[in-house]
Design a protein around this motif. Structure first.
Motif, PDB file in Angstrom:
ATOM      1  N   LEU A 121       1.045  -1.195  -0.028  1.00 52.04           N
ATOM      2  CA  LEU A 121      -0.011   0.020   0.096  1.00 52.04           C
ATOM      3  C   LEU A 121       1.017   1.185  -0.088  1.00 52.04           C
ATOM      4  CD1 LEU A 121      -2.820  -1.284   2.262  1.00 52.04           C
ATOM      5  CD2 LEU A 121      -2.855  -0.767  -0.117  1.00 52.04           C
ATOM      6  N   GLY A 122       1.947   1.219   0.570  1.00 47.35           N
ATOM      7  CA  GLY A 122       2.993   2.358   0.340  1.00 47.35           C
ATOM      8  C   GLY A 122       3.393   2.579  -1.129  1.00 47.35           C
ATOM      9  N   VAL A 123       3.821   1.513  -1.616  1.00 43.85           N
ATOM     10  CA  VAL A 123       4.128   1.609  -2.917  1.00 43.85           C
ATOM     11  C   VAL A 123       3.126   2.051  -3.779  1.00 43.85           C
ATOM     12  CG1 VAL A 123       5.020   0.298  -5.012  1.00 43.85           C
ATOM     13  CG2 VAL A 123       5.879  -0.285  -2.806  1.00 43.85           C
ATOM     14  N   LEU A 124       2.012   1.627  -3.504  1.00 40.49           N
ATOM     15  CA  LEU A 124       0.555   1.839  -4.458  1.00 40.49           C
ATOM     16  C   LEU A 124       0.159   3.332  -4.227  1.00 40.49           C
ATOM     17  CD1 LEU A 124      -1.452  -1.401  -4.516  1.00 40.49           C
ATOM     18  CD2 LEU A 124      -0.325  -0.348  -6.251  1.00 40.49           C
ATOM     19  N   TYR A 125       0.658   3.898  -2.977  1.00 42.37           N
ATOM     20  CA  TYR A 125       0.188   5.368  -2.677  1.00 42.37           C
ATOM     21  C   TYR A 125       0.880   6.221  -3.712  1.00 42.37           C
ATOM     22  CZ  TYR A 125       0.406   9.969  -0.581  1.00 42.37           C
ATOM     23  OH  TYR A 125       0.142  11.332  -0.492  1.00 42.37           O
ATOM     24  N   VAL A 126       2.148   5.876  -4.286  1.00 44.85           N
ATOM     25  CA  VAL A 126       2.889   6.646  -5.438  1.00 44.85           C
ATOM     26  C   VAL A 126       2.133   6.216  -6.622  1.00 44.85           C
ATOM     27  CG1 VAL A 126       5.082   6.859  -6.368  1.00 44.85           C
ATOM     28  CG2 VAL A 126       5.131   6.359  -3.845  1.00 44.85           C
ATOM     29  N   LEU A 127       2.061   5.048  -6.931  1.00 46.65           N
ATOM     30  CA  LEU A 127       1.655   4.683  -8.203  1.00 46.65           C
ATOM     31  C   LEU A 127       0.125   4.856  -8.568  1.00 46.65           C
ATOM     32  CD1 LEU A 127       3.148   1.096  -8.725  1.00 46.65           C
ATOM     33  CD2 LEU A 127       4.157   3.141  -9.041  1.00 46.65           C
ATOM     34  N   GLU A 128      -0.786   4.700  -7.420  1.00 40.47           N
ATOM     35  CA  GLU A 128      -2.136   5.313  -7.590  1.00 40.47           C
ATOM     36  C   GLU A 128      -2.093   6.777  -7.759  1.00 40.47           C
ATOM     37  OE1 GLU A 128      -5.167   3.091  -8.223  1.00 40.47           O
ATOM     38  OE2 GLU A 128      -3.352   2.060  -8.725  1.00 40.47           O
ATOM     39  N   GLY A 129      -1.395   7.431  -6.780  1.00 43.80           N
ATOM     40  CA  GLY A 129      -1.238   9.039  -6.775  1.00 43.80           C
ATOM     41  C   GLY A 129      -0.935   9.489  -8.238  1.00 43.80           C
ATOM     42  N   ALA A 130      -0.048   8.835  -8.872  1.00 46.46           N
ATOM     43  CA  ALA A 130       0.518   9.186 -10.096  1.00 46.46           C
ATOM     44  C   ALA A 130      -0.725   9.079 -11.178  1.00 46.46           C
ATOM     45  CB  ALA A 130       1.702   8.370 -10.652  1.00 46.46           C
ATOM     46  N   THR A 131      -1.440   7.926 -11.029  1.00 43.20           N
ATOM     47  CA  THR A 131      -2.528   7.640 -11.862  1.00 43.20           C
ATOM     48  C   THR A 131      -3.684   9.002 -11.882  1.00 43.20           C
ATOM     49  OG1 THR A 131      -2.392   5.228 -11.912  1.00 43.20           O
ATOM     50  CG2 THR A 131      -4.455   6.006 -12.660  1.00 43.20           C
ATOM     51  N   LEU A 132      -4.055   9.295 -10.620  1.00 47.47           N
ATOM     52  CA  LEU A 132      -5.048  10.131 -10.168  1.00 47.47           C
ATOM     53  C   LEU A 132      -4.447  11.454 -10.997  1.00 47.47           C
ATOM     54  CD1 LEU A 132      -7.452  10.986  -8.823  1.00 47.47           C
ATOM     55  CD2 LEU A 132      -6.105  11.515  -6.753  1.00 47.47           C
ATOM     56  N   GLY A 133      -3.073  11.981 -10.769  1.00 42.18           N
ATOM     57  CA  GLY A 133      -2.390  13.198 -11.204  1.00 42.18           C
ATOM     58  C   GLY A 133      -2.484  13.162 -12.516  1.00 42.18           C
ATOM     59  N   GLY A 134      -2.391  12.290 -13.252  1.00 38.40           N
ATOM     60  CA  GLY A 134      -2.316  12.077 -14.795  1.00 38.40           C
ATOM     61  C   GLY A 134      -3.455  12.582 -15.382  1.00 38.40           C
ATOM     62  N   GLN A 135      -4.650  12.552 -14.504  1.00 40.96           N
ATOM     63  CA  GLN A 135      -5.819  12.883 -15.358  1.00 40.96           C
ATOM     64  C   GLN A 135      -5.925  14.579 -15.689  1.00 40.96           C
ATOM     65  OE1 GLN A 135      -7.864  10.285 -16.197  1.00 40.96           O
ATOM     66  NE2 GLN A 135      -5.888   9.514 -15.365  1.00 40.96           N
ATOM     67  N   SER A 136      -5.074  15.271 -14.770  1.00 37.26           N
ATOM     68  CA  SER A 136      -5.080  16.750 -14.994  1.00 37.26           C
ATOM     69  C   SER A 136      -4.268  17.156 -16.081  1.00 37.26           C
ATOM     70  CB  SER A 136      -4.573  17.431 -13.755  1.00 37.26           C
ATOM     71  OG  SER A 136      -3.309  16.953 -13.441  1.00 37.26           O
ATOM     72  N   MET A 137      -3.406  16.485 -16.524  1.00 39.89           N
ATOM     73  CA  MET A 137      -2.500  16.564 -17.689  1.00 39.89           C
ATOM     74  C   MET A 137      -2.851  15.997 -19.078  1.00 39.89           C
ATOM     75  SD  MET A 137       1.003  15.047 -16.415  1.00 39.89           S
ATOM     76  CE  MET A 137       0.660  15.652 -14.716  1.00 39.89           C
ATOM     77  N   ARG A 138      -3.729  14.938 -18.879  1.00 45.22           N
ATOM     78  CA  ARG A 138      -3.868  14.032 -20.062  1.00 45.22           C
ATOM     79  C   ARG A 138      -4.392  14.778 -21.242  1.00 45.22           C
ATOM     80  NH1 ARG A 138      -8.758  10.339 -18.807  1.00 45.22           N
ATOM     81  NH2 ARG A 138      -9.925  12.218 -19.173  1.00 45.22           N
ATOM     82  N   ASN A 139      -5.444  15.489 -21.198  1.00 43.72           N
ATOM     83  CA  ASN A 139      -5.932  16.267 -22.476  1.00 43.72           C
ATOM     84  C   ASN A 139      -4.945  17.083 -23.211  1.00 43.72           C
ATOM     85  OD1 ASN A 139      -8.300  15.021 -22.153  1.00 43.72           O
ATOM     86  ND2 ASN A 139      -9.200  16.855 -21.207  1.00 43.72           N
TER      87      ASN A 139
END
Length: 199
Positions: free
Chosen positions: A112-130
């Motif tokens: 879950l510590g690792v996934l905090y980074v990976l899932e956070g990156a997925t969430l953050g990626g939405q703001s720059m996707r378009n």
């Protein structure tokens, strides 16, 4: 000493306090605003080289975490699809160097510590996707699937992850999650540096 906000579960507060500076510094160095498709392809290759071995390490323990839905959280298939769409063949993908990790995955708290980074990156990626799609002329079917991996379910998936994360309550387990998150950020930065894609 920084005191975690009382309004957040302790584990989330501790993770944010421990990794915010790492996150902000690294995010500024990743070329998300490039219009150079060759650089973007190298970036996706670097991500693949990081995610594939890391997700393989997480797999066994991640599958034991109730309600995590690990099989739909893995980003490796999306990165591989992007590489094919960007013109690589199976042989070229197989030849991509893979990151070697010193991190040991021994518990759900580590995962879950690792996934905090990976899932956070997925969430953050939405703001720059378009913007990324527009600059590079790609979309989720043509080289940009990684940045749209959950589609319209991104927030639902983030909340599902947080529900699992909030089960990490014991001080020793919380400390394990924080160490794993910090190590993941550091390993990612070192890997992207080695791949020559950071600004």
């Amino acid at each position: 000493m920084t005191v975690p906000p009382k309004s957040l579960p302790l584990i989330l507060s501790e993770l944010r306090i421990a990794t915010t500076q790492q996150h902000q510094l690294l995010e500024k160095r990743i070329p998300f605003f490039t219009s150079d498709q060759a650089l973007y392809t190298r970036l996706i290759e670097a991500y693949y080289g990081f995610y594939r071995p890391l997700e393989a390490m997480l797999f066994q323990m991640a599958m034991t975490i109730p309600d995590l839905d690990w099989l739909i959280r893995s980003k490796t298939p999306s990165l591989e699809a992007d590489l094919y769409a960007l013109g690589l063949d199976a042989e070229a993908i197989k030849a991509i160097p893979l990151c070697r990790f010193g991190l040991q995955i021994r518990s759900a708290a580590d995962v879950l510590g690792v996934l905090y980074v990976l899932e956070g990156a997925t969430l953050g990626g939405q703001s720059m996707r378009n913007g990324l799609y527009a600059r590079l002329g790609i979309d989720e079917h043509q080289g940009g699937r990684f940045f749209a991996v959950y589609g319209t379910s991104t927030l639902v998936m983030w909340r599902g992850f947080l529900a699992c994360l909030y089960e990490v309550r014991e001080p020793a387990e919380r400390a394990q999650s924080v160490v794993a998150a910090e190590a993941t950020f550091k390993a990612f930065e070192n890997w992207l540096e080695r791949c020559g894609v950071l600004q």
